[in-house]
Every structure is written in structure tokens, then in C-alpha cells.
Write an enzyme that holds these catalytic residues in place. Sequence first.
Site, PDB file in Angstrom:
ATOM      1  N   ASN A  10      34.179  55.920 -55.644  1.00  0.00           N
ATOM      2  CA  ASN A  10      35.375  55.838 -56.450  1.00  0.00           C
ATOM      3  C   ASN A  10      36.278  54.587 -56.778  1.00  0.00           C
ATOM      4  O   ASN A  10      37.262  54.965 -57.299  1.00  0.00           O
ATOM      5  CB  ASN A  10      36.354  57.078 -56.130  1.00  0.00           C
ATOM      6  CG  ASN A  10      35.795  58.336 -55.894  1.00  0.00           C
ATOM      7  OD1 ASN A  10      34.972  58.519 -57.025  1.00  0.00           O
ATOM      8  ND2 ASN A  10      36.260  59.571 -55.169  1.00  0.00           N
ATOM      9  N   GLY A  11      35.790  53.777 -56.512  1.00  0.00           N
ATOM     10  CA  GLY A  11      36.334  52.305 -56.944  1.00  0.00           C
ATOM     11  C   GLY A  11      35.649  52.110 -58.085  1.00  0.00           C
ATOM     12  O   GLY A  11      34.724  52.652 -58.830  1.00  0.00           O
ATOM     13  N   LYS A  12      36.010  50.893 -58.759  1.00  0.00           N
ATOM     14  CA  LYS A  12      35.598  50.573 -60.103  1.00  0.00           C
ATOM     15  C   LYS A  12      33.907  50.343 -60.105  1.00  0.00           C
ATOM     16  O   LYS A  12      33.328  50.389 -60.783  1.00  0.00           O
ATOM     17  CB  LYS A  12      36.420  49.206 -60.642  1.00  0.00           C
ATOM     18  CG  LYS A  12      37.611  49.591 -60.802  1.00  0.00           C
ATOM     19  CD  LYS A  12      38.340  48.318 -61.482  1.00  0.00           C
ATOM     20  CE  LYS A  12      39.681  48.490 -61.770  1.00  0.00           C
ATOM     21  NZ  LYS A  12      40.675  47.070 -62.156  1.00  0.00           N
ATOM     22  N   MET A  13      33.495  49.366 -59.007  1.00  0.00           N
ATOM     23  CA  MET A  13      32.248  49.109 -59.048  1.00  0.00           C
ATOM     24  C   MET A  13      31.344  50.304 -58.310  1.00  0.00           C
ATOM     25  O   MET A  13      30.051  50.413 -59.030  1.00  0.00           O
ATOM     26  CB  MET A  13      31.956  48.040 -57.920  1.00  0.00           C
ATOM     27  CG  MET A  13      32.599  46.895 -58.234  1.00  0.00           C
ATOM     28  SD  MET A  13      31.908  46.055 -60.061  1.00  0.00           S
ATOM     29  CE  MET A  13      30.178  45.805 -59.501  1.00  0.00           C
ATOM     30  N   ALA A 110      25.969  36.406 -51.548  1.00  0.00           N
ATOM     31  CA  ALA A 110      27.359  35.934 -52.214  1.00  0.00           C
ATOM     32  C   ALA A 110      27.686  36.355 -53.428  1.00  0.00           C
ATOM     33  O   ALA A 110      28.859  36.557 -53.761  1.00  0.00           O
ATOM     34  CB  ALA A 110      27.333  34.297 -51.949  1.00  0.00           C
ATOM     35  N   HIS A 142      38.334  32.305 -62.844  1.00  0.00           N
ATOM     36  CA  HIS A 142      38.255  33.637 -62.686  1.00  0.00           C
ATOM     37  C   HIS A 142      39.816  34.196 -62.966  1.00  0.00           C
ATOM     38  O   HIS A 142      40.727  33.355 -63.238  1.00  0.00           O
ATOM     39  CB  HIS A 142      38.117  34.040 -60.859  1.00  0.00           C
ATOM     40  CG  HIS A 142      36.882  33.870 -60.533  1.00  0.00           C
ATOM     41  ND1 HIS A 142      36.377  32.715 -60.056  1.00  0.00           N
ATOM     42  CD2 HIS A 142      35.693  34.712 -60.308  1.00  0.00           C
ATOM     43  CE1 HIS A 142      35.014  32.846 -59.743  1.00  0.00           C
ATOM     44  NE2 HIS A 142      34.891  34.314 -59.831  1.00  0.00           N
ATOM     45  N   HIS A 143      39.886  35.545 -63.066  1.00  0.00           N
ATOM     46  CA  HIS A 143      41.162  36.352 -63.516  1.00  0.00           C
ATOM     47  C   HIS A 143      42.409  35.747 -62.540  1.00  0.00           C
ATOM     48  O   HIS A 143      42.276  35.275 -61.456  1.00  0.00           O
ATOM     49  CB  HIS A 143      40.788  37.687 -63.551  1.00  0.00           C
ATOM     50  CG  HIS A 143      40.464  38.116 -62.369  1.00  0.00           C
ATOM     51  ND1 HIS A 143      41.429  38.774 -61.333  1.00  0.00           N
ATOM     52  CD2 HIS A 143      38.974  38.573 -61.767  1.00  0.00           C
ATOM     53  CE1 HIS A 143      40.501  39.039 -60.240  1.00  0.00           C
ATOM     54  NE2 HIS A 143      39.228  38.851 -60.503  1.00  0.00           N
ATOM     55  N   LYS A 146      42.908  37.069 -58.843  1.00  0.00           N
ATOM     56  CA  LYS A 146      41.950  36.863 -57.670  1.00  0.00           C
ATOM     57  C   LYS A 146      42.704  35.792 -56.611  1.00  0.00           C
ATOM     58  O   LYS A 146      43.381  34.758 -57.143  1.00  0.00           O
ATOM     59  CB  LYS A 146      40.772  35.809 -58.287  1.00  0.00           C
ATOM     60  CG  LYS A 146      39.671  35.632 -57.107  1.00  0.00           C
ATOM     61  CD  LYS A 146      38.526  34.835 -57.774  1.00  0.00           C
ATOM     62  CE  LYS A 146      37.128  34.645 -56.836  1.00  0.00           C
ATOM     63  NZ  LYS A 146      37.016  35.903 -55.784  1.00  0.00           N
TER      64      LYS A 146
END
Length: 251
Positions: A10-13, A110, A142-143, A146
Site C-alpha cells: 500500500n505504499g507508493k511503490m 543499490a 534529487h527532490h 531526500k
Amino acid sequence: MIKIIMHGCNGKMGQVISEIVRNDEELTIVAGIDPYTMRENEYPVFNDINKCDIIADVIIDFATATAVDKLLAYAKERKIPVVLCTTGLSEEQLKTVEETSKEVAILKSANMSVGVNLLFKLVQEATKMLAKDYDIEIIDRHHNQKVDAPSGTALAFADKINEVLDNEYEYVYDRSAERKKRSKKEIGFSAVRGGSIVGDHDIIFAGLDEVIEFHHSAYSKAVFAKGAVTAAKFLAGKPAGRYDMSDVIKF
């Protein structure tokens, strides 16, 4: 048909992977694991992995580090291979991964992107030819949410490069503390954090009168989900051992 347990469904990924699997005739998700069970899914969801009694061929994990210990114990007991995508594992957990892989197949990289893993190999080949006369720098973007810098992928690029160089190169993360010229045997890092950048990485070989750059951009998290699904197809039915994405894309 390969049967998958989605750990962290149920997470984004987890939801991105669920959508990819929904449109893949070779795969099906037979169960999900997530402490949050209020989302509606096409498969049963358990809030505790030990409550899951559904037979599966492989587990895809995109959860949290705190859930990994129970996941590994479950996989070991039931002999179900694991595509382990959760990051931020402790040294103790990494040791457990290695021990568990002696009894069940575990794939951990990684970065799950097929493109990034191809670039790992290309950068290593370039290092063999260029390291003697070129300075090596790595930039990751990155965003703004992070928290780690440099990124795990940036460090993985450095490790791949240093592996070719007999691990003789030093990692330099901040040059503001000392005013001096860079040494020959160093790999420098720069980290950019801003906006909604999913993930950009540049590996720079700077020589006399020329610069050679390798670049990878991820435009959405779907590239990591696609890599995980590809890895699940590869790992199902494999004997015990430690695998990574280089095994999947067969360099």
C-alpha cells in the site's frame, strides 16, 4: 504464472508495482503485506507477514527497514525468494541478508533501474581506460525531501569505479573545509536537492582539454518498479544465493 507477495503493497511503490503486474500476463500478485489495510486491492492484504499463509513463488519488497527482519525470517522459513528493494538497512541487517541468502535466493541492488545497472557496467569499462589521465567526479540530483547525501546510487557508482581501481581511491564529500588541490586518487561527490527531481546522476571523467560524461535521468519511480518486476521474473525458482541486477540483465 509467477505468483508474487507484495511486501509494502500500500505504499507508493507497492501500488505502482501492482499496476504493472496487473497488465503483465506472466505475473499475478496473490497477497500483499502492509500495516495499513484500508486501501482496496485485488488481492488479500495482511498487516503482519506471519499471518500470510498464501503460497507464492517470489516476494517483492518495497517497505521499510524496520520490516525487513521479519521478512527475511519469513522468506527463510518458507523458502520464498525475495527481491529486496528497501533501502537504509543497518550493518546488522545487511549481515542477515547475507546469511539468509545461503538458504534462499535474495536479489538486492543499490538501484533497481535497468538503465542504472547498465551504466554501472559502462562506467567500469570507461574507468579501465580513463582513470590514469582523468579526474572522476559524481553529481547526484534529487527532490527536496531526500535526507541522505550523496545518494546510495551515487555511492554505488563510486564503489563500482573503485572496484576497478583496486579500492585505492578516496571519497571526498566536501571541499570547503580545506583549501587545496584535488589529489589524483580521489572521487569527488556533489549533491543537489530541490523540487521534485526523481533522480539524476552524472559521472564525469575530466581530462586535459576534454570531458567525458555519463548521465542517467529517472523521470518517475516507475523505472524502479519495472526493474523490480523484471527481477522477480528472474528470481522465481532460482536456488539460494545472493543476486543483483547485473545477473538479471546478463552483461
